[in-house]
Design a protein around this motif. Structure first.
Motif, PDB file in Angstrom:
ATOM      1  N   ARG A   1     -10.973   4.366  30.355  1.00 13.77           N
ATOM      2  CA  ARG A   1      -9.657   4.968  30.159  1.00 13.77           C
ATOM      3  C   ARG A   1      -9.595   5.723  28.820  1.00 13.77           C
ATOM      4  NH1 ARG A   1      -5.300   3.798  32.998  1.00 13.77           N
ATOM      5  NH2 ARG A   1      -6.220   1.835  33.725  1.00 13.77           N
ATOM      6  N   ALA A   2     -10.127   5.115  27.775  1.00 13.92           N
ATOM      7  CA  ALA A   2     -10.117   5.763  26.465  1.00 13.92           C
ATOM      8  C   ALA A   2     -10.938   7.046  26.478  1.00 13.92           C
ATOM      9  CB  ALA A   2     -10.645   4.795  25.406  1.00 13.92           C
ATOM     10  N   ALA A   3     -12.087   7.017  27.153  1.00 16.19           N
ATOM     11  CA  ALA A   3     -12.929   8.206  27.228  1.00 16.19           C
ATOM     12  C   ALA A   3     -12.226   9.312  28.003  1.00 16.19           C
ATOM     13  CB  ALA A   3     -14.258   7.857  27.879  1.00 16.19           C
ATOM     14  N   ALA A   4     -11.514   8.931  29.057  1.00 13.55           N
ATOM     15  CA  ALA A   4     -10.786   9.927  29.839  1.00 13.55           C
ATOM     16  C   ALA A   4      -9.691  10.572  29.009  1.00 13.55           C
ATOM     17  CB  ALA A   4     -10.205   9.269  31.089  1.00 13.55           C
ATOM     18  N   GLU A   5      -8.985   9.767  28.248  1.00 14.52           N
ATOM     19  CA  GLU A   5      -7.883  10.292  27.440  1.00 14.52           C
ATOM     20  C   GLU A   5      -8.372  11.134  26.270  1.00 14.52           C
ATOM     21  OE1 GLU A   5      -5.784   6.761  26.455  1.00 14.52           O
ATOM     22  OE2 GLU A   5      -4.782   6.592  28.415  1.00 14.52           O
ATOM     23  N   SER A   6      -9.596  10.881  25.825  1.00 13.05           N
ATOM     24  CA  SER A   6     -10.137  11.643  24.696  1.00 13.05           C
ATOM     25  C   SER A   6     -10.510  13.068  25.080  1.00 13.05           C
ATOM     26  CB  SER A   6     -11.381  10.936  24.145  1.00 13.05           C
ATOM     27  OG  SER A   6     -12.495  11.100  25.016  1.00 13.05           O
ATOM     28  N   GLY A   7     -10.742  13.315  26.360  1.00 10.69           N
ATOM     29  CA  GLY A   7     -11.136  14.639  26.808  1.00 10.69           C
ATOM     30  C   GLY A   7     -12.575  14.985  26.520  1.00 10.69           C
ATOM     31  N   GLU A   8     -13.372  13.992  26.141  1.00 12.68           N
ATOM     32  CA  GLU A   8     -14.754  14.252  25.740  1.00 12.68           C
ATOM     33  C   GLU A   8     -15.774  14.008  26.838  1.00 12.68           C
ATOM     34  OE1 GLU A   8     -15.364  11.861  22.298  1.00 12.68           O
ATOM     35  OE2 GLU A   8     -13.944  13.002  21.058  1.00 12.68           O
ATOM     36  N   LEU A   9     -15.333  13.520  27.984  1.00 15.33           N
ATOM     37  CA  LEU A   9     -16.282  13.292  29.072  1.00 15.33           C
ATOM     38  C   LEU A   9     -16.813  14.622  29.596  1.00 15.33           C
ATOM     39  CD1 LEU A   9     -14.396  10.536  31.099  1.00 15.33           C
ATOM     40  CD2 LEU A   9     -16.543  10.243  29.838  1.00 15.33           C
ATOM     41  N   PRO A  10     -18.107  14.696  29.907  1.00 13.19           N
ATOM     42  CA  PRO A  10     -18.662  15.948  30.431  1.00 13.19           C
ATOM     43  C   PRO A  10     -18.031  16.328  31.762  1.00 13.19           C
ATOM     44  CG  PRO A  10     -20.419  14.407  29.798  1.00 13.19           C
ATOM     45  CD  PRO A  10     -19.129  13.644  29.753  1.00 13.19           C
ATOM     46  N   ALA A  11     -17.741  17.596  31.910  1.00 13.00           N
ATOM     47  CA  ALA A  11     -17.199  18.090  33.175  1.00 13.00           C
ATOM     48  C   ALA A  11     -18.327  18.287  34.177  1.00 13.00           C
ATOM     49  CB  ALA A  11     -16.455  19.398  32.950  1.00 13.00           C
ATOM     50  N   LEU A  12     -18.010  18.070  35.445  1.00 10.99           N
ATOM     51  CA  LEU A  12     -18.960  18.289  36.526  1.00 10.99           C
ATOM     52  C   LEU A  12     -18.500  19.474  37.362  1.00 10.99           C
ATOM     53  CD1 LEU A  12     -19.493  14.609  37.762  1.00 10.99           C
ATOM     54  CD2 LEU A  12     -21.191  16.031  36.602  1.00 10.99           C
ATOM     55  N   ASP A  13     -19.442  20.260  37.840  1.00  9.17           N
ATOM     56  CA  ASP A  13     -19.127  21.356  38.755  1.00  9.17           C
ATOM     57  C   ASP A  13     -18.965  20.762  40.142  1.00  9.17           C
ATOM     58  OD1 ASP A  13     -18.841  23.624  40.214  1.00  9.17           O
ATOM     59  OD2 ASP A  13     -20.783  24.507  39.679  1.00  9.17           O
ATOM     60  N   ALA A  14     -17.745  20.793  40.641  1.00  8.11           N
ATOM     61  CA  ALA A  14     -17.451  20.155  41.933  1.00  8.11           C
ATOM     62  C   ALA A  14     -17.919  20.984  43.117  1.00  8.11           C
ATOM     63  CB  ALA A  14     -15.949  19.901  42.042  1.00  8.11           C
ATOM     64  N   ALA A  15     -18.266  22.253  42.905  1.00  9.26           N
ATOM     65  CA  ALA A  15     -18.652  23.129  44.005  1.00  9.26           C
ATOM     66  C   ALA A  15     -19.902  22.585  44.705  1.00  9.26           C
ATOM     67  CB  ALA A  15     -18.892  24.540  43.496  1.00  9.26           C
ATOM     68  N   GLY A  16     -19.774  22.311  45.980  1.00 12.00           N
ATOM     69  CA  GLY A  16     -20.908  21.847  46.761  1.00 12.00           C
ATOM     70  C   GLY A  16     -21.335  20.423  46.486  1.00 12.00           C
ATOM     71  N   LEU A  17     -20.579  19.707  45.667  1.00  7.46           N
ATOM     72  CA  LEU A  17     -20.935  18.343  45.306  1.00  7.46           C
ATOM     73  C   LEU A  17     -20.309  17.364  46.300  1.00  7.46           C
ATOM     74  CD1 LEU A  17     -22.431  16.693  43.118  1.00  7.46           C
ATOM     75  CD2 LEU A  17     -20.288  16.576  41.851  1.00  7.46           C
ATOM     76  N   ARG A  18     -21.135  16.572  46.961  1.00  9.42           N
ATOM     77  CA  ARG A  18     -20.622  15.600  47.933  1.00  9.42           C
ATOM     78  C   ARG A  18     -19.834  14.505  47.230  1.00  9.42           C
ATOM     79  NH1 ARG A  18     -22.635  10.547  49.231  1.00  9.42           N
ATOM     80  NH2 ARG A  18     -21.895   9.676  51.221  1.00  9.42           N
ATOM     81  N   ILE A  19     -18.710  14.129  47.828  1.00  9.47           N
ATOM     82  CA  ILE A  19     -17.951  12.967  47.378  1.00  9.47           C
ATOM     83  C   ILE A  19     -18.358  11.783  48.248  1.00  9.47           C
ATOM     84  CG2 ILE A  19     -15.664  11.955  47.071  1.00  9.47           C
ATOM     85  CD1 ILE A  19     -14.567  14.757  46.685  1.00  9.47           C
TER      86      ILE A  19
END
Length: 285
Positions: free
Chosen positions: A48-66
């Motif tokens: 939760r703290a990492a999410a709120e910090s905005g420092e987590l690396p972004a992932l390219d969701a295009a074509g990425l299976r969930i």
């Protein structure tokens, strides 16, 4: 938080969907989204703290299976006939106690993965359901209110069912519930703190664009807390276990003849308010 797992089947990595709907990589903080994580308040706090910090690396969701939002599922406990309107449409009386059956964890696939119509099937049916994910061991829980404290979060489940196998072939329901791909789950595991009232969620399902189910968890005969309490009297629920809590009216089995059971080529879409949306194309096994 909206927790999820992305990547090829069997090699998913943990991720998070942040408040701006940006997909973030959690693999540098946790190994997986599973019962071990859900039972660890400190680890969840770090996420939760990492999410709120905005420092987590972004992932390219295009074509990425969930993938399914939960790994290493212990057991899947299912509750049948748990909506007043569904019981009415199938001609069944509301049960005096929850109807309990199981699905094997290997029925679980991602929310957009292919669903396979079993060989010999004539009555493959749809069921949108609220899935409850356990985060604390629940054993002989004394009250429905206390039971809710054992819930880590919620997800969308598609309890695909083969009605002939389930009802007409003898024995228990298990044969009609455990065919491969019969439990799409996700896209997210939404933590319990973001679901203000699990008895006030709308559920919808479409087949080939036509709305088939349009219900609400307010129609549940046994609410989420009571379901968890009840099940804990007969078995221990562990972090990473899942409970599918039943489906509202609108299934194929409850419709007039000829009942519109699913066939290869059909597309099913389903959603629960605040918990995301699924889409599956059906193919022959």
């Amino acid at each position: 938080m909206k927790l999820l797992r992305v990547g090829t089947a069997g090699a998913e990595r943990p991720a998070l969907l942040d408040a701006d709907d940006t997909l973030r990589d959690l693999s540098g903080i946790v190994d997986d989204i599973d019962g071990t994580l859900l039972a660890d308040a400190a680890a969840l706090g770090r996420v939760r703290a990492a999410a709120e910090s905005g420092e987590l690396p972004a992932l390219d969701a295009a074509g990425l299976r969930i993938g399914p939002p939960l790994g290493r599922i212990g057991k899947i406990v299912c509750i049948g006939l748990n909506y007043h309107d569904h019981a009415r449409e199938t001609g069944a009386e509301a049960p005096a106690e929850p109807v309990v059956f199981f699905k094997a964890p290997d029925t679980v696939v991602g929310p957009h993965d292919t669903v396979l119509v079993p060989r010999g099937s004539a009555k493959t049916d749809w069921e949108v359901e609220l899935a409850v994910v356990i985060g604390r061991t629940a054993r002989y829980v004394e009250s429905a209110e206390a039971a809710l404290a054992h819930v880590a979060g919620y997800a969308v489940a598609h309890d695909v069912s083969e009605r002939e196998f389930q009802i007409e072939r003898g024995g228990t329901w298990d044969k009609g519930k455990n065919c491969e791909t019969f439990n799409p789950l996700g896209p997210w595991l939404v933590t319990a703190d973001e679901v203000a009232d699990p008895q006030n969620l709308s559920l919808r399902l479409w087949v080939n664009g036509e709305l088939k189910q349009n219900g609400t968890t307010a129609e549940q005969i046994f609410p989420v807390g009571e379901v968890v309490r009840y099940v804990s009297q007969f078995m221990t629920l562990y972090p990473g276990d899942v409970i599918n809590t039943g489906t509202p009216a609108g299934v194929a089995m409850g419709r007039p003849e000829p009942k519109p059971y699913l066939r290869a080529g059909d597309v099913v879409e389903l959603e629960i308010e605040g918990l995301g949306r699924q889409r599956q194309e059906l193919k022959d096994a």
